[in-house]
Design a protein around this motif. Structure first.
Motif, PDB file in Angstrom:
ATOM      1  N   GLN A   2       0.820  -1.194   0.000  1.00 36.17           N
ATOM      2  CA  GLN A   2       0.000   0.000   0.000  1.00 36.17           C
ATOM      3  C   GLN A   2       0.862   1.255   0.000  1.00 36.17           C
ATOM      4  O   GLN A   2       1.951   1.286   0.570  1.00 36.17           O
ATOM      5  CB  GLN A   2      -0.909   0.015   1.234  1.00 36.17           C
ATOM      6  CG  GLN A   2      -2.044  -0.994   1.184  1.00 36.17           C
ATOM      7  CD  GLN A   2      -2.916  -0.854   2.411  1.00 36.17           C
ATOM      8  OE1 GLN A   2      -2.419  -0.767   3.506  1.00 36.17           O
ATOM      9  NE2 GLN A   2      -4.205  -0.822   2.208  1.00 36.17           N
ATOM     10  N   SER A   3       0.386   2.282  -0.684  1.00 31.93           N
ATOM     11  CA  SER A   3       1.061   3.570  -0.616  1.00 31.93           C
ATOM     12  C   SER A   3       0.863   4.149   0.770  1.00 31.93           C
ATOM     13  O   SER A   3      -0.062   3.777   1.487  1.00 31.93           O
ATOM     14  CB  SER A   3       0.474   4.513  -1.670  1.00 31.93           C
ATOM     15  OG  SER A   3      -0.871   4.810  -1.343  1.00 31.93           O
ATOM     16  N   ASP A   5      -0.340   7.001   1.725  1.00 28.08           N
ATOM     17  CA  ASP A   5      -1.659   7.612   1.877  1.00 28.08           C
ATOM     18  C   ASP A   5      -2.729   6.555   2.083  1.00 28.08           C
ATOM     19  O   ASP A   5      -3.603   6.687   2.931  1.00 28.08           O
ATOM     20  CB  ASP A   5      -1.989   8.453   0.639  1.00 28.08           C
ATOM     21  CG  ASP A   5      -1.180   9.751   0.616  1.00 28.08           C
ATOM     22  OD1 ASP A   5      -0.621  10.085   1.676  1.00 28.08           O
ATOM     23  OD2 ASP A   5      -1.116  10.391  -0.443  1.00 28.08           O
ATOM     24  N   SER A   6      -2.638   5.475   1.294  1.00 25.58           N
ATOM     25  CA  SER A   6      -3.621   4.406   1.408  1.00 25.58           C
ATOM     26  C   SER A   6      -3.507   3.705   2.754  1.00 25.58           C
ATOM     27  O   SER A   6      -4.506   3.368   3.383  1.00 25.58           O
ATOM     28  CB  SER A   6      -3.430   3.407   0.266  1.00 25.58           C
ATOM     29  OG  SER A   6      -4.344   2.349   0.374  1.00 25.58           O
ATOM     30  N   ALA A   7      -2.270   3.485   3.197  1.00 19.92           N
ATOM     31  CA  ALA A   7      -2.059   2.825   4.492  1.00 19.92           C
ATOM     32  C   ALA A   7      -2.583   3.692   5.628  1.00 19.92           C
ATOM     33  O   ALA A   7      -3.189   3.197   6.584  1.00 19.92           O
ATOM     34  CB  ALA A   7      -0.571   2.526   4.690  1.00 19.92           C
ATOM     35  N   THR A   9      -4.967   5.977   5.432  1.00 22.25           N
ATOM     36  CA  THR A   9      -6.431   5.978   5.364  1.00 22.25           C
ATOM     37  C   THR A   9      -6.997   4.711   5.987  1.00 22.25           C
ATOM     38  O   THR A   9      -7.971   4.752   6.751  1.00 22.25           O
ATOM     39  CB  THR A   9      -6.894   6.089   3.895  1.00 22.25           C
ATOM     40  OG1 THR A   9      -6.401   7.306   3.344  1.00 22.25           O
ATOM     41  CG2 THR A   9      -8.419   6.070   3.809  1.00 22.25           C
ATOM     42  N   THR A  10      -6.372   3.553   5.673  1.00 18.53           N
ATOM     43  CA  THR A  10      -6.820   2.284   6.251  1.00 18.53           C
ATOM     44  C   THR A  10      -6.692   2.305   7.766  1.00 18.53           C
ATOM     45  O   THR A  10      -7.586   1.857   8.494  1.00 18.53           O
ATOM     46  CB  THR A  10      -6.002   1.121   5.674  1.00 18.53           C
ATOM     47  OG1 THR A  10      -6.159   1.096   4.253  1.00 18.53           O
ATOM     48  CG2 THR A  10      -6.448  -0.213   6.260  1.00 18.53           C
TER      49      THR A  10
END
Length: 362
Positions: A2-3, A5-7, A9-10
């Motif tokens: 995951q990028s 930002d994605s990490a 957000t998660t």
């Protein structure tokens, strides 16, 4: 992989803490999953809408929030009571933090429900009490059924040798009352069969209850639907869930009728709850079903023993409906909560939403 930002957000979306951000006009611009669950709605209904739209008049101190924005001050309040417009109350600890962003000043609300730990503790106590009550009833049932069988058999034998018809009426009475007691004991024991689980739409069971109550109920009660169509199929026994909901709805209708409530109404509400612990197990997704009525409320004297067999505030009530409903929901790994005050009684059924692929791997 995951990028970042994605990490991030998660990570934020898996927090128990509700994060809600507002702009200088107190319009909501962001909420994580716990924040959506707090408001019991989705981002489309939240973003761009004012905080005032969701809370009872006077519940939000707008002047304090605007002063915090103007002065750049942060503050914390403990054990506040949030009053939502749909007559829902949440107790939480609140921290408000000022942020300076590219889009201007923002306020970040961090809310942690303090009733979550209380609910877990109450659930553990409720399960222990329910188990103890059922074990006591099982023991009593065994002690009652054995002599009942003997009494019934003796009455049948006696009836065969009696020539007087009037005397036979008495033996028939003994047999009928023995059968009545045996049926009562069976009902006290509740449903013992395991659920036959299938992937089902939860709303189908609710619609069957609505249809049945329109035909079966003599009391004119308005049944209001407020469903979340995004709830996926749930691994449930449709008949058991229907029976559990039916027992609670019938209780509500009886309470509304006996109290002569003006404009009686029952609301069936479905939502999704995230990251919830039920019976000691953590679930990423849970179906939340609320049965809400505008009746007199549950008497405080029986609130703590409401799910015990033979406990009822209704005239001619058996006190078995809620006990059976709890057993049926327990069979699904779920739980039932209740919140009640005059004019508002709310039963909340929680059912875990499992992923089909995870069940197939087991």
């Amino acid at each position: 992989m995951q990028s970042p930002d994605s990490a991030t957000t998660t990570l934020i979306n898996n927090l128990n803490t509700a994060l809600v951000m507002v702009d200088e006009h107190l319009n909501i611009v962001y909420a994580n999953h716990a924040g959506e669950a707090l408001f019991e709605t989705g981002t489309k209904q939240l973003y761009g809408h004012s905080l005032y739209e969701f809370f009872m008049p006077g519940s939000i101190k707008g002047s304090r929030l605007k002063a915090a924005l103007r002065k750049g001050e942060d503050f914390t309040e403990n054990e506040i009571r949030l009053c939502f417009r749909e007559n829902r109350f949440v107790q939480a600890d609140l921290t408000v933090t000022n942020l300076q962003t590219e889009d201007g000043p923002r306020l970040l609300f961090e809310l942690r429900k303090i009733d979550q730990q209380k609910r877990i503790s109450r659930e553990n106590q409720q399960n222990a009490q329910h188990y103890a009550a059922r074990e006591l009833i099982r023991g009593l049932a065994h002690e009652i059924k054995n002599p009942l069988g003997g009494i019934r058999g003796a009455a049948q034998l006696l009836e065969k040798v009696l020539e007087n018809k009037e005397h036979q009426e008495f033996t028939q009475m003994i047999i009928e009352q023995s059968d009545r007691l045996r049926n009562l004991v069976d009902r006290l024991l509740g449903p013992n069969s395991l659920p036959r689980l299938q992937w089902s739409n939860l709303h189908q069971a609710l619609e069957k209850v609505r249809t049945l109550m329109r035909v079966d109920s003599e009391t004119p009660v308005t049944m209001v639907r407020d469903y979340d169509p995004s709830i996926p199929d749930v691994h449930i026994d449709q008949d058991m869930i229907q029976q559990a909901v039916l027992n609670i709805v019938r209780n509500s209708i009886q309470a509304l009728s006996e109290a002569h409530t003006p404009s009686p109404e029952i609301r069936l509400v479905t939502r999704v709850e995230r990251q919830m612990t039920i019976q000691g197990k953590r679930h990423p997704l849970v179906a939340k079903l609320k049965i809400v009525d505008n009746g007199p409320g549950i008497p405080p004297t029986i609130r703590d023993t409401l799910f015990y067999p033979m406990v009822s505030s209704k005239q001619n009530g058996s006190g078995l409906g809620l006990s059976i409903a709890q057993t049926l929901i327990n069979h699904h790994g779920g739980r039932i909560d209740v919140d009640s005050h005059p004019g508002h009684t709310e039963f909340v059924l929680y059912l875990p939403i499992d992923r089909k692929e995870s069940l197939n791997e087991q």
